[in-house]
Design a protein around this motif. Structure first.
Motif, PDB file in Angstrom:
ATOM      1  N   VAL A 119       0.836  -1.195   0.000  1.00 58.76           N
ATOM      2  CA  VAL A 119       0.000   0.000   0.000  1.00 58.76           C
ATOM      3  C   VAL A 119       0.877   1.254   0.000  1.00 58.76           C
ATOM      4  CG1 VAL A 119      -1.727   1.295   1.320  1.00 58.76           C
ATOM      5  CG2 VAL A 119      -1.853  -1.210   1.195  1.00 58.76           C
ATOM      6  N   VAL A 120       0.414   2.277  -0.691  1.00 57.26           N
ATOM      7  CA  VAL A 120       1.083   3.578  -0.687  1.00 57.26           C
ATOM      8  C   VAL A 120       0.402   4.468   0.346  1.00 57.26           C
ATOM      9  CG1 VAL A 120       1.621   5.642  -2.040  1.00 57.26           C
ATOM     10  CG2 VAL A 120       1.751   3.373  -3.101  1.00 57.26           C
ATOM     11  N   VAL A 121       1.205   5.015   1.261  1.00 56.00           N
ATOM     12  CA  VAL A 121       0.686   5.891   2.316  1.00 56.00           C
ATOM     13  C   VAL A 121       1.382   7.238   2.219  1.00 56.00           C
ATOM     14  CG1 VAL A 121       0.331   6.198   4.792  1.00 56.00           C
ATOM     15  CG2 VAL A 121       0.310   3.895   3.816  1.00 56.00           C
ATOM     16  N   SER A 122       0.593   8.281   2.004  1.00 61.85           N
ATOM     17  CA  SER A 122       1.126   9.640   1.893  1.00 61.85           C
ATOM     18  C   SER A 122       2.259   9.718   0.873  1.00 61.85           C
ATOM     19  CB  SER A 122       1.606  10.139   3.264  1.00 61.85           C
ATOM     20  OG  SER A 122       0.543  10.137   4.193  1.00 61.85           O
ATOM     21  N   GLY A 123       2.067   9.052  -0.236  1.00 59.69           N
ATOM     22  CA  GLY A 123       3.031   9.108  -1.322  1.00 59.69           C
ATOM     23  C   GLY A 123       4.206   8.166  -1.199  1.00 59.69           C
ATOM     24  N   LEU A 134      -1.038  -1.445   8.588  1.00 61.26           N
ATOM     25  CA  LEU A 134      -1.205  -0.019   8.302  1.00 61.26           C
ATOM     26  C   LEU A 134      -2.527   0.491   8.864  1.00 61.26           C
ATOM     27  CD1 LEU A 134       0.120   0.069   4.633  1.00 61.26           C
ATOM     28  CD2 LEU A 134       1.287   0.899   6.671  1.00 61.26           C
ATOM     29  N   VAL A 135      -3.557  -0.334   8.785  1.00 63.35           N
ATOM     30  CA  VAL A 135      -4.837   0.025   9.402  1.00 63.35           C
ATOM     31  C   VAL A 135      -4.653   0.168  10.910  1.00 63.35           C
ATOM     32  CG1 VAL A 135      -7.167  -0.772   9.904  1.00 63.35           C
ATOM     33  CG2 VAL A 135      -6.227  -1.046   7.596  1.00 63.35           C
ATOM     34  N   ALA A 136      -3.950  -0.777  11.525  1.00 62.31           N
ATOM     35  CA  ALA A 136      -3.706  -0.721  12.969  1.00 62.31           C
ATOM     36  C   ALA A 136      -2.938   0.542  13.354  1.00 62.31           C
ATOM     37  CB  ALA A 136      -2.955  -1.971  13.423  1.00 62.31           C
ATOM     38  N   ASP A 137      -1.990   0.941  12.542  1.00 68.78           N
ATOM     39  CA  ASP A 137      -1.246   2.179  12.808  1.00 68.78           C
ATOM     40  C   ASP A 137      -2.184   3.385  12.833  1.00 68.78           C
ATOM     41  OD1 ASP A 137       1.117   0.772  12.926  1.00 68.78           O
ATOM     42  OD2 ASP A 137       1.778   1.319  10.910  1.00 68.78           O
ATOM     43  N   GLU A 138      -3.178   3.377  11.967  1.00 71.05           N
ATOM     44  CA  GLU A 138      -4.098   4.508  11.866  1.00 71.05           C
ATOM     45  C   GLU A 138      -5.076   4.571  13.036  1.00 71.05           C
ATOM     46  OE1 GLU A 138      -4.295   7.031   9.718  1.00 71.05           O
ATOM     47  OE2 GLU A 138      -2.561   6.347   8.553  1.00 71.05           O
TER      48      GLU A 138
END
Length: 238
Positions: A119-123, A134-138
């Motif tokens: 997944v790309v997160v913030s570029g 990544l969902v858990a981080d959010e």
């Protein structure tokens, strides 16, 4: 139980909604409420036609962002490119009582085959983490469980079919794991198998493109996974 499916108007959301509606109230989410309502009416009609008087649940449509207050379990079935943006839209409405289930598989098509594509997160491409992590981080302390990546949406959506496959489940929180195991096994002939902490979700997510490639290269229809124990004769008890 009340289950919300964020991005639920796709093929995976359809299968899960049709299966869970036998026992649970299901809320289908979309970015457009008109689509959510139209699709949910269609799915509920199919479910009621199949289950008849056995159906105890329901299927209703709502905006993705409005799902959390309505449900206990939030299932993410979004395209990976919309994952983080959508999670950020709903996370302020989540509480510690919610359980999030990530069904996300980050992959890309190269020619006729598929590859795992983080997944790309913030570029930036998040090479080191799974979609579920990544969902858990959010969402911080809200428990996240990863599941369903190796169950073909076509199997779930074919309401007549007997599934007889395993669902590999990863996560840390015991309450969340127990709840997700229950809703998985409320679908007849699905077996939930725990495979360790949420970090192992990356291993499970990457199996999906392999299964799809096996189907393409070997003329197989919708391969899935069933874990079969093997007992060598040398170790058999006498």
């Amino acid at each position: 139980m009340r289950i919300g499916i964020v991005g639920g108007t796709g093929s995976m959301g359809r299968g899960l909604a049709l299966r869970w509606a036998l026992m649970h109230d299901v809320w289908l989410g979309s970015r457009r409420v008109e689509k959510a309502e139209t699709v949910s009416r269609e799915y509920e009609s199919v479910a009621r036609g199949f289950y008849g008087n056995r159906m105890k649940g329901s299927i209703k449509g709502v905006l993705n962002a409005d799902i959390p207050p309505l449900v206990e379990v939030v299932v993410l079935t979004l395209p990976p490119k919309h994952l983080i943006e959508t999670v950020r839209q709903i996370k302020d409405k989540l509480t510690l009582q919610h359980v999030i289930v990530s069904v996300i598989v980050p992959m890309a098509r190269e020619g006729k085959l598929f590859t795992y594509s983080p997944v790309v997160v913030s570029g930036k491409t998040a090479f080191e983490k799974s979609a579920a992590e990544l969902v858990a981080d959010e969402v911080g302390n809200i428990p996240v469980v990863s599941a369903f990546q190796t169950v073909p949406a076509s199997y779930l959506g074919d309401i007549d079919s007997v599934l007889n496959v395993d669902v590999l489940v990863s996560g840390h929180d015991e309450r969340a794991l127990e709840m997700v195991t229950k809703v998985i096994q409320d679908i007849p002939n699905l077996r939930a198998l725990r495979v360790g902490p949420l970090s192992n979700s990356k291993l499970v997510e990457s199996i999906t493109p392999l299964l799809l490639n096996a189907a393409i290269l070997n003329n197989l229809k919708d391969p899935s996974i069933r874990i079969v124990p093997w007992f060598p004769s040398d170790f058999a008890e006498e």
